[in-house]
Design an enzyme around this catalytic site. Structure first.
Site, PDB file in Angstrom:
ATOM      1  N   LEU A  33      -3.081   7.778 -13.087  1.00  0.00           N
ATOM      2  CA  LEU A  33      -1.959   8.719 -13.067  1.00  0.00           C
ATOM      3  C   LEU A  33      -1.885   9.561 -14.338  1.00  0.00           C
ATOM      4  CD1 LEU A  33       0.829   6.488 -11.470  1.00  0.00           C
ATOM      5  CD2 LEU A  33      -0.884   7.933 -10.357  1.00  0.00           C
ATOM      6  N   HIS A  37       1.080  13.683 -11.509  1.00  0.00           N
ATOM      7  CA  HIS A  37       1.659  12.668 -10.617  1.00  0.00           C
ATOM      8  C   HIS A  37       3.112  12.373 -11.011  1.00  0.00           C
ATOM      9  CE1 HIS A  37      -2.757  11.405 -10.510  1.00  0.00           C
ATOM     10  NE2 HIS A  37      -2.490  11.621  -9.233  1.00  0.00           N
ATOM     11  N   GLN A  61     -11.918   8.738   2.686  1.00  0.00           N
ATOM     12  CA  GLN A  61     -11.855  10.173   2.403  1.00  0.00           C
ATOM     13  C   GLN A  61     -12.915  10.627   1.399  1.00  0.00           C
ATOM     14  OE1 GLN A  61      -7.720   9.905   0.842  1.00  0.00           O
ATOM     15  NE2 GLN A  61      -8.398  11.414  -0.656  1.00  0.00           N
ATOM     16  N   ASP A 152      -3.809  20.414  -4.527  1.00  0.00           N
ATOM     17  CA  ASP A 152      -4.633  20.194  -3.335  1.00  0.00           C
ATOM     18  C   ASP A 152      -4.052  21.047  -2.204  1.00  0.00           C
ATOM     19  OD1 ASP A 152      -6.488  17.894  -4.237  1.00  0.00           O
ATOM     20  OD2 ASP A 152      -4.506  17.277  -4.881  1.00  0.00           O
ATOM     21  N   SER A 189      -7.181  13.329 -12.078  1.00  0.00           N
ATOM     22  CA  SER A 189      -7.724  12.028 -12.466  1.00  0.00           C
ATOM     23  C   SER A 189      -9.201  12.166 -12.807  1.00  0.00           C
ATOM     24  CB  SER A 189      -7.545  11.026 -11.327  1.00  0.00           C
ATOM     25  OG  SER A 189      -6.194  11.011 -10.913  1.00  0.00           O
TER      26      SER A 189
HETATM   27  P1  AMP Z   1      -4.450  12.032  -6.145  1.00  0.00           P
HETATM   28  O1  AMP Z   1      -4.097  10.803  -6.928  1.00  0.00           O
HETATM   29  O2  AMP Z   1      -5.460  12.899  -6.806  1.00  0.00           O
HETATM   30  O3  AMP Z   1      -4.744  11.742  -4.692  1.00  0.00           O
HETATM   31  O4  AMP Z   1      -3.127  12.901  -6.145  1.00  0.00           O
HETATM   32  C1  AMP Z   1      -1.918  12.385  -5.670  1.00  0.00           C
HETATM   33  C2  AMP Z   1      -0.934  13.511  -5.537  1.00  0.00           C
HETATM   34  O5  AMP Z   1      -0.736  14.126  -6.803  1.00  0.00           O
HETATM   35  C3  AMP Z   1      -1.433  14.617  -4.587  1.00  0.00           C
HETATM   36  O6  AMP Z   1      -0.339  15.082  -3.823  1.00  0.00           O
HETATM   37  C4  AMP Z   1      -1.934  15.665  -5.541  1.00  0.00           C
HETATM   38  O7  AMP Z   1      -1.899  16.975  -5.017  1.00  0.00           O
HETATM   39  C5  AMP Z   1      -0.935  15.519  -6.687  1.00  0.00           C
HETATM   40  N1  AMP Z   1      -1.488  16.073  -7.925  1.00  0.00           N
HETATM   41  C6  AMP Z   1      -2.693  15.792  -8.478  1.00  0.00           C
HETATM   42  N2  AMP Z   1      -2.876  16.522  -9.595  1.00  0.00           N
HETATM   43  C7  AMP Z   1      -1.773  17.295  -9.735  1.00  0.00           C
HETATM   44  C8  AMP Z   1      -1.358  18.290 -10.689  1.00  0.00           C
HETATM   45  N3  AMP Z   1      -2.126  18.624 -11.715  1.00  0.00           N
HETATM   46  N4  AMP Z   1      -0.155  18.869 -10.514  1.00  0.00           N
HETATM   47  C9  AMP Z   1       0.637  18.534  -9.460  1.00  0.00           C
HETATM   48  N5  AMP Z   1       0.307  17.616  -8.534  1.00  0.00           N
HETATM   49  C10 AMP Z   1      -0.870  17.006  -8.672  1.00  0.00           C
END
Ligand code: AMP
Length: 283
Positions: A33, A37, A61, A152, A189
């Protein structure tokens, strides 16, 4: 913060919250995180009474097994950050808990053209995996509001489609703007996997998107897309795509009429790390 590993325990607990008229907000993640996040968690806290975060690195995925194997894991720090941010519950399922019947013969979703372009085209099966895991998580949590990042962009569209497909009218989708480092790099991440020298080069993605935004004018877009690609190639990126699409449905736009809302999207590798980003360049 209560940590749940079993879906039945989480489900039972959330049913009790619901019976006390508590609105549930849900933030699904794959862990490692960062501030992006945590911004989703803060938004969820602002809008709802009870905030559930999930951490699950979903094997279905990942089209690249190496990417799955190397996905960063910082669980102790994640738990600390989530507690600091006031998260009420963390769901931490195993692969077996999410897919008790194994990973073969999973459901197929008819995503149509959304799956044929950009991430759908370059990561075959990726959005099937996103739908497979999100359908399970949504069924377990049944949130009033679902918070996901615009980082995303295409995934947001896929999950909105999934909510309609599952007839989950009671779940409101809340998109949250991308959180960036001070040099513009979108927090991710996967940034943790960048060697220091590449970390500095990575900001070129933001510069390329900003170039598209600031130089946009009516007419053909190909020359501008080529300039943006050049910014990435100069820093050693291997490009999957630099694309401009309709901001509402992602259909490709070759020539801008000066009015249409546009989003620019990039996916590119630095070394073996694949980064994606996007920017709405006309509203
Ligand atoms: P992930 O852990 O990469 O699957 O991301 C989990 C959630 O966090 C998803 O809805 C991503 O779009 C969101 N997220 C990841 N990076 C960012 C960021 N830099 N700004 C805003 N939301 C993010």
């Amino acid at each position: 913060m209560i940590i749940f590993k079993q879906a039945t325990d989480l489900h039972r607990y959330l049913a009790r919250q619901r019976s006390m008229q508590q609105q549930t907000g849900f933030v699904p993640t794959m862990g490692a995180l960062h501030e992006g996040h945590i911004t989703l968690i803060r938004e969820a806290r602002r809008h709802t009474d009870f905030v559930v975060c999930s951490i699950f690195v979903n094997p279905t995925q990942f089209n690249d097994p190496n990417d799955y194997k190397k996905y960063p894991n910082t669980l102790d720090k994640d738990i600390y950050l989530l507690e600091q941010a006031g998260t009420h519950a963390l769901f931490l399922p195993s692969v077996n808990e999410m897919y008790p019947d194994g990973l073969q013969q999973l459901e197929h979703y008819n995503l149509g053209y959304l799956e044929t372009l950009l991430e759908g085209a370059f990561r075959p099966g990726h959005f099937q995996g996103v739908c497979q895991v999100m359908a399970r998580l949504l069924n377990m949590v049944q949130p009033d509001q679902l918070f996901m990042g615009q980082k995303d962009y295409q995934q947001c569209m896929v999950v909105k489609w999934l909510l309609r497909h599952l007839h989950m009218n009671g779940t409101q989708f809340i998109p949250v703007p991308t959180v960036r480092e001070t040099d513009g790099l979108a927090m991710s991440s996967r940034n943790l996997r960048l060697p220091l020298a590449d970390r500095q080069k990575a900001t070129a993605i933001y510069l390329a998107l900003d170039h598209l935004r600031s130089h946009l004018s009516p007419g053909p877009l190909a020359p501008l897309v080529e300039e943006a690609s050049g910014i990435l190639e100069k820093e050693g990126f291997r490009i999957d795509y630099v694309a401009v699409g309709d901001a509402d449905n992602l259909s490709p736009v070759d020539s801008w009429d000066g009015k249409q809302a546009l989003v620019a999207l990039v996916a590119a590798f630095l070394g073996e790390v694949r980064l994606i980003d996007n920017m709405v360049i006309a509203r």
